[in-house]
Design a protein around this motif. Structure first.
Motif, short mmCIF file in Angstrom:
data_model
loop_
_atom_site.label_atom_id
_atom_site.label_comp_id
_atom_site.label_asym_id
_atom_site.label_seq_id
_atom_site.Cartn_x
_atom_site.Cartn_y
_atom_site.Cartn_z
N ASN A 1 3.32 11.47 11.80
CA ASN A 1 2.87 12.54 10.88
C ASN A 1 3.02 13.92 11.53
O ASN A 1 3.55 14.86 10.93
CB ASN A 1 1.40 12.34 10.49
CG ASN A 1 1.16 11.04 9.73
OD1 ASN A 1 2.09 10.28 9.45
ND2 ASN A 1 -0.10 10.76 9.41
N SER B 1 -4.84 8.98 12.53
CA SER B 1 -4.05 8.25 11.52
C SER B 1 -4.12 6.75 11.80
O SER B 1 -3.42 6.24 12.67
CB SER B 1 -2.59 8.75 11.58
OG SER B 1 -1.73 7.84 10.93
N PRO B 2 -5.00 6.03 11.08
CA PRO B 2 -5.23 4.61 11.42
C PRO B 2 -4.00 3.73 11.24
O PRO B 2 -3.87 2.71 11.90
CB PRO B 2 -6.34 4.20 10.46
CG PRO B 2 -6.35 5.21 9.36
CD PRO B 2 -5.81 6.47 9.95
N ASN B 3 -3.09 4.11 10.33
CA ASN B 3 -1.96 3.20 10.02
C ASN B 3 -0.69 3.49 10.81
O ASN B 3 0.25 2.71 10.76
CB ASN B 3 -1.62 3.31 8.53
CG ASN B 3 -2.81 3.01 7.64
OD1 ASN B 3 -3.40 1.95 7.74
ND2 ASN B 3 -3.20 3.96 6.80
N GLN C 1 1.62 3.58 -3.31
CA GLN C 1 1.09 4.96 -3.27
C GLN C 1 2.22 5.97 -3.47
O GLN C 1 2.06 6.99 -4.12
CB GLN C 1 0.42 5.23 -1.92
CG GLN C 1 -0.92 4.54 -1.77
CD GLN C 1 -1.54 4.78 -0.40
OE1 GLN C 1 -0.98 5.47 0.45
NE2 GLN C 1 -2.69 4.20 -0.18
N ASN D 1 9.84 13.80 5.14
CA ASN D 1 9.12 12.53 5.33
C ASN D 1 10.00 11.33 4.94
O ASN D 1 9.89 10.24 5.51
CB ASN D 1 7.83 12.59 4.49
CG ASN D 1 7.18 11.25 4.28
OD1 ASN D 1 7.56 10.52 3.37
ND2 ASN D 1 6.22 10.91 5.12
N LYS E 1 -4.46 5.45 -3.79
CA LYS E 1 -4.24 6.87 -3.50
C LYS E 1 -2.87 7.30 -4.04
O LYS E 1 -2.01 6.48 -4.30
CB LYS E 1 -4.26 7.07 -1.99
CG LYS E 1 -5.61 6.86 -1.33
CD LYS E 1 -5.56 7.33 0.12
CE LYS E 1 -6.93 7.37 0.76
NZ LYS E 1 -7.49 6.04 1.05
N LYS F 1 7.38 3.25 9.36
CA LYS F 1 7.43 4.68 9.66
C LYS F 1 8.32 4.85 10.89
O LYS F 1 8.26 4.02 11.80
CB LYS F 1 6.02 5.19 10.01
CG LYS F 1 5.12 5.40 8.81
CD LYS F 1 3.71 5.73 9.24
CE LYS F 1 3.44 7.20 9.26
NZ LYS F 1 1.99 7.50 9.10
N SER G 1 -1.97 13.92 -2.04
CA SER G 1 -2.94 15.01 -2.22
C SER G 1 -2.32 16.22 -2.92
O SER G 1 -2.96 16.90 -3.71
CB SER G 1 -3.44 15.46 -0.84
OG SER G 1 -2.33 15.68 0.03
N MET H 1 0.17 17.52 3.55
CA MET H 1 0.85 16.42 2.86
C MET H 1 1.37 15.33 3.81
O MET H 1 1.50 14.17 3.44
CB MET H 1 2.06 17.04 2.16
CG MET H 1 2.34 16.59 0.78
SD MET H 1 3.84 17.46 0.25
CE MET H 1 4.81 16.09 -0.30
N ARG I 1 0.84 -1.20 0.00
CA ARG I 1 0.00 0.00 0.00
C ARG I 1 0.87 1.25 0.00
O ARG I 1 0.76 2.10 -0.87
CB ARG I 1 -0.91 -0.01 1.24
CG ARG I 1 -1.80 1.21 1.39
CD ARG I 1 -2.58 1.19 2.70
NE ARG I 1 -1.76 1.26 3.88
CZ ARG I 1 -1.21 2.39 4.37
NH1 ARG I 1 -1.39 3.53 3.77
NH2 ARG I 1 -0.45 2.36 5.46
#
Ligand code: FAQ
Length: 343
Positions: free
Chosen positions: A249, A233-235, A68, A163, A134, A245, A137, A225, A64
């Motif tokens: 975020n 943030s579910p993940n 993305q 990031n 996705k 990660k 954005s 972004m 995922r």
């Protein structure tokens, strides 16, 4: 301007102490042993490589995120690619062509990294083209004038580096290794954008106004972004537990704000946030509210350029069909010739 240091403290300990397991479901003894090995490797901050056992959920999360990310790189070629034919000088055109080509290259490394997890490029592109997958954005906003190209380099690539530097320490080997090269190139992208803006800010009042206008339009989108706030943030928690990660975020967003404020001062622009101010107690800048409704509308396909961006990618794919067919026919011909010779 941004450190390439890999020794940024991360939040993995928080995720461990929150009691998250690398894989939460019940399993047989064989799988439990493999799981224990995997957990031990993650806990020791080791790398997982493609042929090694990994929990299905870890594999899915990586596919995922990496796909993305790859989609973001190739869709991200469009807003700036749009300006190659209108660059103000030969030097700027050459720089911009190199930058946009680099983004295409990043997409290719990332698709390759995702393929090592057992997904095919066709599957990933199908997901992009049908709107199931996705991509960032930020690439759904228009680049209205030349100052936007500079601001995309300064702020969008600047946010991307913030990031991505921690992703160089991602627990999945192929992704981490791809990120090392990507970050070096993004660093050049960020600097070329900032330098282009420094030149414009020495220019006429109109040029300075163009830069300020572009900063006003891109600032908040760049803050968004980094993804939703940690609490929404579910993940994040699982991604951090797995060492995918490394920094949350919100923490990355804060680092970006703190790094950008002095750069804006040198440039001579104002960041469009009346609540932006240094907080002595936190040793960080406070900043205003991000419009998350607008962010989600854009992520869900209703931003200003979503349809145009996806349309351009689908058209490029369709227009390139004959190249793929010809390459395949050539490879088949070579193979059958080799087989005849060997027989
Ligand atoms: N846009 O639970 P989280 C670049 C989604 S490359 C769209 O926090 P996660 C280079 C997220 O996917 C820029 N969707 O998710 C360049 C998830 O949805 P899902 C791309 C977003 O994965 C420069 C849901 O929200 N960089 O700029 C966004 O833990 C100039 C919940 O979010 C990467 O992809 C967003 N902004 O954290 C190129 C870096 N944010 O999948 C050309 C790698 C969140 O559950 C020109 N990716 N979502 O349906 C990451 O670090 C992470 O995936 C995050 C999101 C931080 C993006």
């Amino acid at each position: 301007m941004y450190t390439q240091s890999f020794s940024v403290p991360d939040g993995t300990e928080d995720a461990k102490s929150a009691g998250l397991k690398a894989v939460p479901k019940a399993m047989n003894a064989h799988d439990a042993a493999l799981q224990a090995q995997f957990d031990a490797r993650i806990d020791a901050d080791g790398r997982i490589e493609p042929r090694e056992w990994m929990p299905e959920a870890y594999r899915k999360t990586l596919v995922r995120q990496i796909s993305q990310h790859a989609h973001s790189e190739i869709v991200g070629m469009l807003p700036e690619g749009n300006w190659i034919s209108r660059a103000p000088s030969l030097k700027r055109k050459a720089i911009l062509i190199a930058k946009v080509q680099d983004e295409g290259g990043h997409g290719l490394y990332l698709y390759s990294a995702a393929e090592t997890l057992g997904t095919s490029r066709d599957q990933m592109l199908e997901a992009l083209h049908t709107g199931k997958a996705k991509y960032s954005s930020i690439f759904n906003y228009p680049t209205l004038n030349w100052a936007d190209v500079g601001v995309v380099g300064w702020l969008v690539d600047g946010a991307a580096i913030m990031n991505q530097v921690p992703l160089c320490r991602c627990s999945y080997g192929p992704y981490a290794r791809a990120m090392v090269r990507v970050c070096k190139e993004e660093s050049f992208h960020q600097r070329q954008g900032y330098e282009a803006l420094l030149v414009m800010m020495q220019g006429t009042a109109e040029q300075k106004a163009m830069v300020q206008d572009a900063v006003n339009r891109w600032w908040w989108k760049c803050l968004a972004m980094f993804g939703p706030p940690d609490a929404d943030s579910p993940n994040s928690a699982q991604g951090m537990r797995w060492g995918i990660k490394r920094i949350s975020n919100d923490d990355l967003r804060q680092k970006f704000v703190d790094a950008t404020v002095p750069q804006a001062k040198v440039l001579g622009v104002t960041l469009p946030d009346p609540d932006l101010k240094w907080n002595e107690a936190r040793q960080a800048h406070d900043y205003g509210q991000i419009d998350w409704d607008e962010f989600w509308a854009t992520v869900n396909g209703n931003g200003p350029c979503n349809k145009e961006r996806l349309g351009a990618r689908v058209k490029a794919w369709n227009d390139g069909a004959w190249v793929r067919e010809a390459a395949l026919a050539h490879a088949q011909k070579q193979q059958s010739r080799q087989m005849k010779e060997a027989a």
